[in-house]
Design a protein around this motif. Structure first.
Motif: not given
Lengths: 264, 228
Positions: A19, A141, A172, A230
């Protein structure tokens, strides 16, 4: 004055480094001057994911100990001039970087960059405390798994203890068909438990693994869904309001065509 | 090591000037506590008289060890004049011989096993790894680095400035190689199958050659960097 964003999770392996690399690269794609900072001393990965491992000469511990200047340790990305990496040390111990030294480094970086993306080590010990110091914002995350959500909750509690604005959440590695079957935690469940603003959801995508192994962030591949996710996250960081990705769109081009002509 | 060449005291009296031979010249040790004129006279005697035979031949560097004595400008001039009149000696310094450089080979460090990411070998002397060196592992050696396995990490040979040092490996695929002050990083991918190779410095450029050339490289550099 730039903004420092720490990417953290508590649990390991949920995609902090991926990430960080992708958000940083996406921000650079949008024309921002970005510095990626790897604070995982002894287990650095961000350089590998970015494909810059062989360019490291000095690292963050060298900067902290004064063996080199900050500018000497910054590695320019292969693809963007506006994207730089401050790598972690590999042969040293976590304790080699102190909270004070980190604060000085981040303060210094903030004068030179629009965004500083800090990749936090797993865990909630010294390395975590060093990584979050100096940050203006935190991104947590997690993945749709009980264990990851539990650890994220713990981390959010710790982040509330320091004077940071409420963290933003990235979920995620979502597999839409598993969520649909009830085998994976639902996005609403997770947001309900953690009660944070959702910054983005990233579908599980083989491209991510392939790209990481090639040392090229996924966002640079226009055909990947994770890449789009993203890029949306980066736009939301810049303040755009972008609707959440519709995961049901998972179906590929042919399936969509079939749907159109009524074949289902 | 410095070996004493000639310094016999005559009839029990102490020498005011002692002469020692070292690798690259002669050291003249002047007695600290005698009047300068006496020292100068004895020096003159030795250079012109008793030791003339010994000193004639090729030119030599003369290092004067004046000890705690403070030499005035005139005294220094007089001293240099004595040496100049001798002809074969060149005054190279007034503060004793140059610091001695130890050229003896240092013990190599032999590591048996896989050197893994985050592990570091730092050694004053050659480093030999019987095993692989993985990406993220680091070797720093003041001498050569030999890896009897895959070198995929980083290696720094001649870390204290020895440009003759080499980095060699059975499978040569390092992330980074440094020799003395010269750094080279890996190509983005290693295309050819790696074989036994070594990296060395050609001027300020790094070159990589097959292992069989190492002996020739050593011969070549040894003759050009000859030390007496």
């Amino acid at each position: 004055m730039g903004e420092a964003i720490v990417v953290t999770s508590g649990k390991g392996g949920v995609g902090k480094t991926t990430s960080s690399a992708n958000i940083g690269t996406a921000l650079a794609l949008l024309g921002k001057k970005v510095c990626l900072v790897d604070t995982d001393i002894g287990l650095r990965n961000l350089d590998v994911v970015m494909g810059l491992e062989n360019r490291i000469i000095f690292d963050i511990v060298d900067v902290a100990s004064g063996s080199c200047r900050l500018e000497q340790a910054l590695i320019k990305d292969k693809r963007f001039d506006q994207l730089l990496l401050l790598p972690a040390a590999q042969t040293k111990d976590k304790l080699a970087l102190s909270v004070d030294a980190m604060q000085t480094i981040i303060r210094n970086l903030k004068t030179q960059f629009d965004y500083i993306v800090i990749d936090c080590p797993a865990g909630i010990e010294h390395g975590f405390r060093v990584a979050i110091t100096g940050a203006d914002q935190a991104i947590v995350v997690t993945t749709p798994e009980q264990a990851a959500v539990r650890d994220a909750d713990r981390v959010i509690g710790l982040l509330e203890g320091v004077k940071l604005p409420p963290a933003k959440l990235i979920i995620n590695r979502i597999r839409p068909h598993m969520v649909k079957n009830g085998d994976m935690l639902d996005i609403d469940d997770i947001v309900g438990i953690l009660s944070l603003d959702l910054l983005g959801i990233v579908p599980d995508d083989e491209h991510v693994i392939r790209a990481a192994n090639q040392g090229e962030p996924t966002v640079l591949r226009p055909d990947s869904r994770a890449s789009l996710a993203y890029r949306n996250i980066a736009r939301r960081i810049l303040g755009d309001s972008v609707p959440l990705m519709n995961l049901d769109e998972e179906a590929g081009f042919f399936k969509r065509m079939r749907k159109l002509i009524g074949l289902r | 090591m410095a070996k004493s060449a000639k310094s016999t005291a005559s009839e029990g009296t102490r020498d005011l000037v002692m002469i020692k031979g070292i690798r690259n010249g002669l050291v003249f040790v002047l007695a600290d506590d005698a009047p300068f004129t006496d020292v100068l006279t004895e020096l003159e005697d030795k250079l012109q008289g008793s030791h003339q035979q010994l000193l004639s031949g090729s030119t030599l560097s003369a290092y004067i060890e004046k000890g705690s004595r403070d030499l005035s400008e005139d005294e220094e001039k007089a001293l240099r004049h004595v040496f100049a009149s001798q002809g074969e000696l060149i005054v190279s310094g007034l503060d004793g011989p140059p610091p001695f450089k130890d050229w003896r080979p240092k013990d190599p460090y032999v590591y048996k096993g896989t050197l893994r990411s985050g592990q570091l070998i730092e050694h004053d002397g050659d480093v030999v790894v019987i095993g692989d060196v993985n990406p993220g592992a680091h070797i720093i050696s003041s001498g050569d680095v030999f890896v009897m396995g895959r070198l995929r990490g980083s290696a720094h040979a001649g870390a204290s400035g020895n440009v003759m040092a080499v980095v060699a490996a059975a499978y040569f695929e390092p992330l980074q190689v440094r020799i003395a002050g010269v750094l080279r990083r890996s190509p983005e991918t290693y295309t050819q199958a790696a074989e036994m190779e070594f990296a060395y410095l050609e001027g300020d450029q790094m070159a990589v050659e097959k292992m069989s050339v190492l002996a020739q490289h050593r011969m070549r550099t040894r003759s050009s960097h000859a030390v007496i």
